[in-house]
Design a protein around this motif. Structure first.
Motif, PDB file in Angstrom:
ATOM      1  N   ASP A 198     -15.485 -48.586 -11.456  1.00  0.00           N
ATOM      2  CA  ASP A 198     -15.271 -49.600 -11.857  1.00  0.00           C
ATOM      3  C   ASP A 198     -14.765 -49.560 -13.794  1.00  0.00           C
TER       4      ASP A 198
ATOM      5  N   GLN B 241     -15.169 -48.126 -20.895  1.00  0.00           N
ATOM      6  CA  GLN B 241     -15.908 -47.897 -22.058  1.00  0.00           C
ATOM      7  C   GLN B 241     -16.316 -46.240 -22.363  1.00  0.00           C
TER       8      GLN B 241
ATOM      9  N   ILE C 122     -22.776 -44.220 -17.514  1.00  0.00           N
ATOM     10  CA  ILE C 122     -22.144 -44.204 -16.014  1.00  0.00           C
ATOM     11  C   ILE C 122     -21.431 -43.748 -15.116  1.00  0.00           C
TER      12      ILE C 122
ATOM     13  N   LEU D  93     -26.551 -52.047 -17.244  1.00  0.00           N
ATOM     14  CA  LEU D  93     -26.148 -50.800 -16.351  1.00  0.00           C
ATOM     15  C   LEU D  93     -27.350 -50.367 -15.575  1.00  0.00           C
TER      16      LEU D  93
ATOM     17  N   ARG E 147     -23.396 -42.955 -12.144  1.00  0.00           N
ATOM     18  CA  ARG E 147     -23.069 -44.700 -11.061  1.00  0.00           C
ATOM     19  C   ARG E 147     -21.537 -44.110 -10.058  1.00  0.00           C
TER      20      ARG E 147
ATOM     21  N   ASP F 219     -13.755 -51.332 -16.087  1.00  0.00           N
ATOM     22  CA  ASP F 219     -14.792 -51.811 -17.319  1.00  0.00           C
ATOM     23  C   ASP F 219     -14.963 -50.899 -18.072  1.00  0.00           C
ATOM     24  N   GLU F 220     -16.369 -50.437 -16.622  1.00  0.00           N
ATOM     25  CA  GLU F 220     -17.199 -49.044 -16.422  1.00  0.00           C
ATOM     26  C   GLU F 220     -16.714 -47.734 -17.533  1.00  0.00           C
TER      27      GLU F 220
ATOM     28  N   SER G 220     -25.630 -52.904 -23.276  1.00  0.00           N
ATOM     29  CA  SER G 220     -25.634 -52.134 -22.064  1.00  0.00           C
ATOM     30  C   SER G 220     -25.906 -51.469 -21.280  1.00  0.00           C
TER      31      SER G 220
END
Ligand code: ADP
Length: 420
Positions: A306, A312, A393, A256, A396, A308-309, A252
């Motif tokens: 995002d 998480q 994440i 990233l 970002r 999905d991110e 993961s």
């Protein structure tokens, strides 16, 4: 220059052009003569065609040659205007010009900022006493080589690693130049990578060693003991699970790192995302005897990002709250527009009522493999990478993570996501 001279020069140039275009001219003449012979064109057309060819061959080859001449002229005029001082000032790295006696002639602003205490007239070997710098100066001043490179570390005021190149300026100037390339950041990143690999290998090695030990026991003393065999196989299964989780988290992180920036233009519905995180962790919460409460503001709760991110991120935070805050018996997840007066955004806060996090650990808790208590993390199936994935994440997403905790009362992890 007289008119006659000009005329002669012009004729000489035309002759030279004629000579240099001889093959092209020959091809043209053959083409025109073939047309005369085979296509029956008249001599009235043939003679002007040949003359036209001759004139065209004598014209200056405008494109190439002229642009070559122009480039040379531009370079010559440009270099005339160039001063060594201005050039040195335009270089972002520290740069020092020195003479044959190794005396500083000029240093640019970056050199003053990096080393201080340097001025024209100062002896370089006195300023940079490290043996590698002396060797560098000696080798370039001896005249046997035009340039050389060494690695040099400046110890004070803070340690900085440089790759230093020394070169002679040339053309009998008797001047030399030193350029310092700062390598500290590259070295820091290399060290971090090496630490990371060492940590990751250690984390994988521990369960591997345990599995290897149990295999040995199963083949030896426990060979005929069914109860021990079952127990050992269970431990081995847990250890392989731990290795698999670690590999998943490592992958993961590396995924990233390989995605440098976020795809713009996608909106994430935080209400729906957080709702599905809560649903997916319901079994874990039940297992730990934790009740998850929702406190969502009304109205749209969308942010660019995002899905999905972000899923998480909230999954890691909520999982930690259920695992480490288990003793509190409840976890509150709230989503609300941010009202702190800074940039507009939405805050998602996950609050537990467990033991909390002692203050001294809070700044380091998002570092890779950092845990407050390694044993608790292991029994809770932690890898020590969850919060570093979260941090990655959020960076970002231009988002911020704030951690507040009071020991004995619980911890609150707050994510501030900008709305644009
Ligand atoms: P792990 O895989 O060990 O859970 P994380 O990066 O997710 O790794 O968390 C790092 C450490 O931070 C954990 O090992 C735990 O010690 C501490 N921690 C995280 N969340 C909480 C929490 N809600 N309460 C107390 N400690 C926490």
């Amino acid at each position: 220059m007289t008119d006659l001279d000009v005329e002669h020069k012009g004729m000489a140039q035309a002759a030279a052009r004629l000579w240099s275009s001889r093959w092209l001219l020959a091809a043209g003449v053959v083409a025109v003569l073939s047309a005369f012979a085979f296509a029956n064109i008249s001599a009235y057309v043939l003679v002007p065609a040949l003359l036209l060819l001759l004139v065209a061959a004598m014209l200056p080859a405008a494109g190439l040659r002229q642009s070559g001449e122009n480039a040379a002229a531009i370079e010559a005029i440009g270099l005339q205007r160039l001063s060594g001082e201005y050039l040195a000032a335009a270089v972002a790295d520290p740069l020092i010009i020195f003479d044959r006696a190794a005396t500083i002639v000029h240093a640019n602003a970056a050199a003053f900022a990096a080393f201080g205490g340097i001025a024209p007239g100062l002896s370089l070997p006195l300023k940079f006493r490290a043996p590698e710098m002396q060797t560098l100066l000696d080798s370039v001043l001896s005249g046997t080589i035009a340039s050389d490179v060494v690695d040099y570390t400046e110890k004070l005021p803070v340690e900085r690693a440089y790759r230093v190149s020394a070169s002679s300026v040339g053309h009998g100037t008797d001047l030399y130049v030193l350029v310092f390339k700062d390598q500290s950041e590259t070295r820091r990143i290399d060290r971090m990578r090496a630490d990371f690999i060492a940590n990751a290998s250690h984390e994988l090695r521990t369960p591997l060693a345990s599995i290897a030990g149990f295999i040995e026991t199963l083949r030896g003393p426990a060979r005929n003991d069914p109860a021990a065999r079952d127990q050992f196989l269970q431990i081995m299964q847990n250890q392989t699970g731990r290795m698999a989780r670690l590999i998943d988290d490592l992958l993961s992180l590396s995924r990233l790192e390989m995605k440098p920036y976020l795809k713009p233009g996608t909106e994430v519905d935080l209400r729906q995302t957080v709702d599905s995180v809560i649903d997916s962790l319901a079994p874990l919460a039940r297992e730990n005897g934790v009740v998850i409460e929702r406190d969502f503001a009304k109205g749209p709760l969308d942010v660019p990002g995002d899905r999905d991110e972000l899923f998480q991120v909230f999954e890691n935070l909520l999982e930690n709250a259920c695992k480490y805050g288990q003793s509190g018996g409840r976890v509150v997840v709230s989503i609300a527009p941010a009202d702190d007066g800074s940039e507009p955004g939405i805050d998602v806060t996950i609050r537990d009522f467990g033991p909390g996090i002692p203050e001294e650990h809070i700044p380091r808790i998002t570092e890779r493999f950092y845990r407050i208590d390694v044993e608790t993390s292991r029994t809770q199936k932690g890898t020590g990478l969850g919060l570093s994935i979260v941090k990655h994440i959020l960076t970002r997403h231009n988002a911020r993570l704030t951690i507040k905790s009071e020991v004995g009362k619980g911890a609150a992890f707050s994510v501030h996501l900008p709305t644009h």
